[in-house]
Design a protein around this motif. Structure first.
Motif, PDB file in Angstrom:
ATOM      1  N   GLU A 181       8.487   3.090  -0.921  1.00 51.97           N
ATOM      2  CA  GLU A 181       9.625   2.998   0.286  1.00 51.97           C
ATOM      3  C   GLU A 181       8.892   3.671   1.440  1.00 51.97           C
ATOM      4  O   GLU A 181       8.819   2.836   2.617  1.00 51.97           O
ATOM      5  N   GLU A 182       8.469   4.790   1.251  1.00 49.63           N
ATOM      6  CA  GLU A 182       7.879   5.480   2.631  1.00 49.63           C
ATOM      7  C   GLU A 182       6.245   5.019   2.909  1.00 49.63           C
ATOM      8  O   GLU A 182       5.871   5.225   3.972  1.00 49.63           O
ATOM      9  N   LYS A 183       5.832   4.277   1.863  1.00 53.61           N
ATOM     10  CA  LYS A 183       4.413   3.807   2.143  1.00 53.61           C
ATOM     11  C   LYS A 183       3.496   4.698   2.570  1.00 53.61           C
ATOM     12  O   LYS A 183       2.751   4.401   3.343  1.00 53.61           O
ATOM     13  N   LYS A 184       3.333   5.874   1.728  1.00 52.21           N
ATOM     14  CA  LYS A 184       2.365   6.935   2.092  1.00 52.21           C
ATOM     15  C   LYS A 184       1.035   6.318   2.254  1.00 52.21           C
ATOM     16  O   LYS A 184       0.085   6.859   2.690  1.00 52.21           O
ATOM     17  N   PHE A 185       0.707   5.246   1.223  1.00 56.38           N
ATOM     18  CA  PHE A 185      -0.653   4.807   0.900  1.00 56.38           C
ATOM     19  C   PHE A 185      -0.552   3.524   1.628  1.00 56.38           C
ATOM     20  O   PHE A 185      -1.183   2.564   1.061  1.00 56.38           O
ATOM     21  N   GLY A 186       0.297   3.042   2.301  1.00 56.72           N
ATOM     22  CA  GLY A 186       0.303   1.690   3.119  1.00 56.72           C
ATOM     23  C   GLY A 186       0.459   0.759   2.059  1.00 56.72           C
ATOM     24  O   GLY A 186       1.347   0.912   1.022  1.00 56.72           O
ATOM     25  N   HIS A 187      -0.413  -0.554   1.982  1.00 57.72           N
ATOM     26  CA  HIS A 187      -0.167  -1.493   1.085  1.00 57.72           C
ATOM     27  C   HIS A 187      -0.681  -1.243  -0.039  1.00 57.72           C
ATOM     28  O   HIS A 187      -0.417  -2.108  -0.962  1.00 57.72           O
ATOM     29  N   SER A 188      -1.548  -0.209  -0.069  1.00 59.38           N
ATOM     30  CA  SER A 188      -1.850   0.214  -1.591  1.00 59.38           C
ATOM     31  C   SER A 188      -0.798   0.234  -2.650  1.00 59.38           C
ATOM     32  O   SER A 188      -0.838   0.262  -3.756  1.00 59.38           O
ATOM     33  N   GLY A 189       0.551   0.613  -1.897  1.00 56.18           N
ATOM     34  CA  GLY A 189       1.882   0.925  -2.777  1.00 56.18           C
ATOM     35  C   GLY A 189       2.724  -0.256  -2.974  1.00 56.18           C
ATOM     36  O   GLY A 189       3.709  -0.157  -3.378  1.00 56.18           O
ATOM     37  N   ASP A 190       2.145  -1.301  -2.500  1.00 51.54           N
ATOM     38  CA  ASP A 190       3.204  -2.646  -2.737  1.00 51.54           C
ATOM     39  C   ASP A 190       3.515  -2.937  -4.160  1.00 51.54           C
ATOM     40  O   ASP A 190       4.386  -3.381  -4.629  1.00 51.54           O
ATOM     41  N   PHE A 239       5.219  -2.557 -11.503  1.00 49.66           N
ATOM     42  CA  PHE A 239       6.411  -2.987 -11.042  1.00 49.66           C
ATOM     43  C   PHE A 239       6.076  -3.245  -9.499  1.00 49.66           C
ATOM     44  O   PHE A 239       5.092  -2.678  -8.803  1.00 49.66           O
ATOM     45  N   HIS A 240       6.831  -4.276  -9.042  1.00 44.14           N
ATOM     46  CA  HIS A 240       6.731  -4.783  -7.532  1.00 44.14           C
ATOM     47  C   HIS A 240       7.999  -4.218  -6.932  1.00 44.14           C
ATOM     48  O   HIS A 240       8.152  -4.330  -5.707  1.00 44.14           O
ATOM     49  N   ASP A 241       9.042  -4.072  -7.602  1.00 48.68           N
ATOM     50  CA  ASP A 241      10.446  -4.018  -7.090  1.00 48.68           C
ATOM     51  C   ASP A 241      11.032  -2.489  -7.396  1.00 48.68           C
ATOM     52  O   ASP A 241      10.702  -1.791  -8.425  1.00 48.68           O
ATOM     53  N   ILE A 242      11.245  -1.789  -6.238  1.00 50.82           N
ATOM     54  CA  ILE A 242      11.447  -0.360  -6.359  1.00 50.82           C
ATOM     55  C   ILE A 242      12.529   0.025  -7.295  1.00 50.82           C
ATOM     56  O   ILE A 242      12.703   1.209  -8.095  1.00 50.82           O
ATOM     57  N   GLN A 243      13.760  -0.973  -7.401  1.00 44.48           N
ATOM     58  CA  GLN A 243      14.802  -0.645  -8.416  1.00 44.48           C
ATOM     59  C   GLN A 243      14.505  -0.757  -9.607  1.00 44.48           C
ATOM     60  O   GLN A 243      14.739   0.054 -10.328  1.00 44.48           O
ATOM     61  N   ALA A 244      13.775  -1.722  -9.924  1.00 48.74           N
ATOM     62  CA  ALA A 244      13.197  -1.871 -11.481  1.00 48.74           C
ATOM     63  C   ALA A 244      12.459  -0.523 -11.724  1.00 48.74           C
ATOM     64  O   ALA A 244      12.476  -0.101 -13.009  1.00 48.74           O
ATOM     65  N   ALA A 245      11.533  -0.214 -10.686  1.00 47.82           N
ATOM     66  CA  ALA A 245      10.484   1.091 -11.156  1.00 47.82           C
ATOM     67  C   ALA A 245      11.698   2.312 -11.484  1.00 47.82           C
ATOM     68  O   ALA A 245      11.474   2.806 -12.311  1.00 47.82           O
ATOM     69  N   GLU A 246      12.535   2.452 -10.512  1.00 47.53           N
ATOM     70  CA  GLU A 246      13.492   3.615 -10.710  1.00 47.53           C
ATOM     71  C   GLU A 246      14.176   3.547 -11.888  1.00 47.53           C
ATOM     72  O   GLU A 246      14.270   4.519 -12.871  1.00 47.53           O
ATOM     73  N   GLY A 258      -8.136   8.617  -3.467  1.00 44.91           N
ATOM     74  CA  GLY A 258      -7.923   9.325  -4.482  1.00 44.91           C
ATOM     75  C   GLY A 258      -6.764  10.038  -4.743  1.00 44.91           C
ATOM     76  O   GLY A 258      -6.626  11.001  -5.594  1.00 44.91           O
ATOM     77  N   LYS A 259      -5.681   9.946  -3.877  1.00 42.84           N
ATOM     78  CA  LYS A 259      -4.523  10.541  -3.726  1.00 42.84           C
ATOM     79  C   LYS A 259      -3.343   9.889  -4.425  1.00 42.84           C
ATOM     80  O   LYS A 259      -2.128  10.415  -4.179  1.00 42.84           O
ATOM     81  N   GLY A 260      -3.692   8.537  -4.564  1.00 43.74           N
ATOM     82  CA  GLY A 260      -2.417   7.720  -5.261  1.00 43.74           C
ATOM     83  C   GLY A 260      -1.695   7.797  -6.455  1.00 43.74           C
ATOM     84  O   GLY A 260      -1.102   6.923  -6.983  1.00 43.74           O
TER      85      GLY A 260
END
Ligand code: AMP
Ligand code: GLY
Length: 422
Positions: free
Chosen positions: A172-181, A124-131, A151-153
């Motif tokens: 959304e909060e991007k806890k792992f920065g761009h790793s979470g795009d 998923f690239h899109d938060i809505q689709a993932a939800e 190792g925490k993602g």
């Protein structure tokens, strides 16, 4: 020969101690190393492992003959490519192959394309689709940030609410920065986990002795995930039959798939496996030695590590170059109390010479004394003819290596012993 080892944790300490058995090596530089490694190598604390231009300049200036790039980020950033560009051969994959760890989307798509067994997944690239997806998908489910996340993602969601919250944390909060795009949402698998590190030159793949990590902070696998609180090798769940199946269905097909994609992998390819009731499946690939897997695997190696590493770089690796002792090993990690959440550093480490091997991950050397500096401080490793003896010895030694507010698990290897008894 002059050798460089990029990195500064317990894994790098284990690699350095294994390399040092080769008498042709005059000096090993650890870039940056740490206070404990400084007892075995010349540390270069002013250069960060991820500062590729500075690492390359140092290796060139010192006229190093060979460099081992141990951690994931420098590999993904292309340190091996950059060193080769200035004529220095290096251990590890080039950036275009390190992506097998650097992007979970890449590795999942690779496995799907080449029929390598793994958990079913969606990207998923899109938060809505993932939800929307996690409102109907089977639960538990597993949510993974695409990129490196120390190792925490990975979030194992036991409920739909946890899944939605996990998606928010990563996207959304991007806890792992761009790793979470981008994220992968995958099927939850069950079964014992096995780590199998392998040497490969892109043609031949030689698995190392299998191991088992213990990721949770507390006994009985309770509490938050950590970088690893201990390991044992060999892993009793990894039987000869399963090893043969993994070779045919996972190891060889992965090497072939990477070649087919024009991304030949040379170095250490780590297979994180789960032995499910439907057979072994890949949980993750790492493009490097595991930490703390290296700490139990390398002391059992009965061949020259440098020769093997150079053969992976030169494309001359042979199975008979890699021999193992008929023994077992146990590593008990001593961490700073409070890790992985918050902890204090600066306590004196005592008794460091009281064990067969002490691999230091986080320590500072001041006036000849070692002080804790970091969450995971060190790993105490013992080898013995049987796993039971290795565990008992490791705990005896761990009791002698101490510092204030130290935390360790007391059950490293107990699940493995139960499996052996069955
Ligand atoms: P990783 O960062 O990919 O190693 O994942 C961390 C841990 O999460 C693994 O060691 C497993 O224990 C767990 N894990 C990852 N993927 C799955 C899955 N599909 N099913 C169950 N557990 C998983
Ligand atoms: N011990 C797991 C890892 O190195 O990723």
């Amino acid at each position: 020969m002059k050798i460089g080892v990029v990195g500064g944790g317990g894994r790098e300490h284990a690699i350095i101690k294994a390399l040092k058995k080769n008498k042709e090596i005059e000096v090993i530089y650890a870039i940056p190393g740490n206070g404990g490694i400084a007892r075995d190598a010349v540390c270069v604390p002013e250069i960060k492992a991820t500062d590729v231009p500075a690492v390359v300049k140092f290796c060139k200036d010192q006229k190093l003959d060979y460099v081992v790039v141990a951690p994931d980020d420098p590999l993904v950033l292309g340190t091996v490519d950059a060193l080769e560009n200035v004529g220095i051969p290096a251990f590890g994959p080039k950036a275009n192959a390190a992506i097998i760890e650097g992007s979970k989307v890449f590795s999942k798509n690779l496995m799907k394309k080449y029929g390598i067994p793994t958990a079913k997944y969606e990207v998923f690239h899109d938060i809505q689709a993932a939800e929307d997806y996690v409102r109907t998908c089977p639960i538990p489910t597993v949510i993974k940030a695409d990129g490196l996340a120390l190792g925490k993602g990975v979030i194992i969601a036991m409920t739909r609410e946890e899944a939605v919250a996990g998606i928010k944390t990563i996207m959304e909060e991007k806890k792992f920065g761009h790793s979470g795009d981008q994220i992968v949402i995958e099927e939850y698998l069950e079964g014992p986990e096995v780590s199998v590190l392998s040497f490969t030159d892109g043609k031949t793949v030689v698995p190392m002795i299998s191991s088992m990590d213990h990721k949770r902070i507390n006994d009985n696998d309770e509490g938050p995930n950590t970088g690893g609180m201990g390991t044992i090798a060999p892993n009793p769940y990894y039987t000869k039959e399963i090893a043969a199946e993994c070779m045919e269905k996972i190891f060889k097909p992965t090497i072939a798939a990477m070649n087919q994609e024009g991304r030949t992998f040379r170095g250490c390819l780590y297979f994180g496996l789960m032995i499910t009731k439907d057979g072994p499946k890949v949980i993750e690939y790492n493009c490097r030695f595991g930490d703390p897997e290296a700490q139990v695997v390398l002391p059992l190696l009965d061949s020259d590590l440098l020769t093997i590493m150079q053969a992976t770089t030169n494309g001359t690796l042979r199975e008979d170059m890699v021999k193992w002792k008929d023994a077992a090993a146990c590593c008990v990690i001593e961490a700073s109390g409070g890790y992985p959440v918050s902890y204090k550093s600066g306590y004196e480490i005592k008794g460091i010479d009281q064990a067969e091997h002490v691999y230091v991950a986080g320590a500072e050397l001041k006036d000849g004394k070692l002080y804790t500096h970091g969450g995971r401080v060190l790993g105490v490793v013992e080898t013995a003819p049987t796993l039971k003896e290795a565990i008992d010895k490791a705990y005896e030694s761990a009791a002698k290596v101490s510092f204030a507010h130290m935390h360790m698990r007391h059950d490293i290897g107990q699940r493995a012993l139960k499996a052996l008894a069955q």
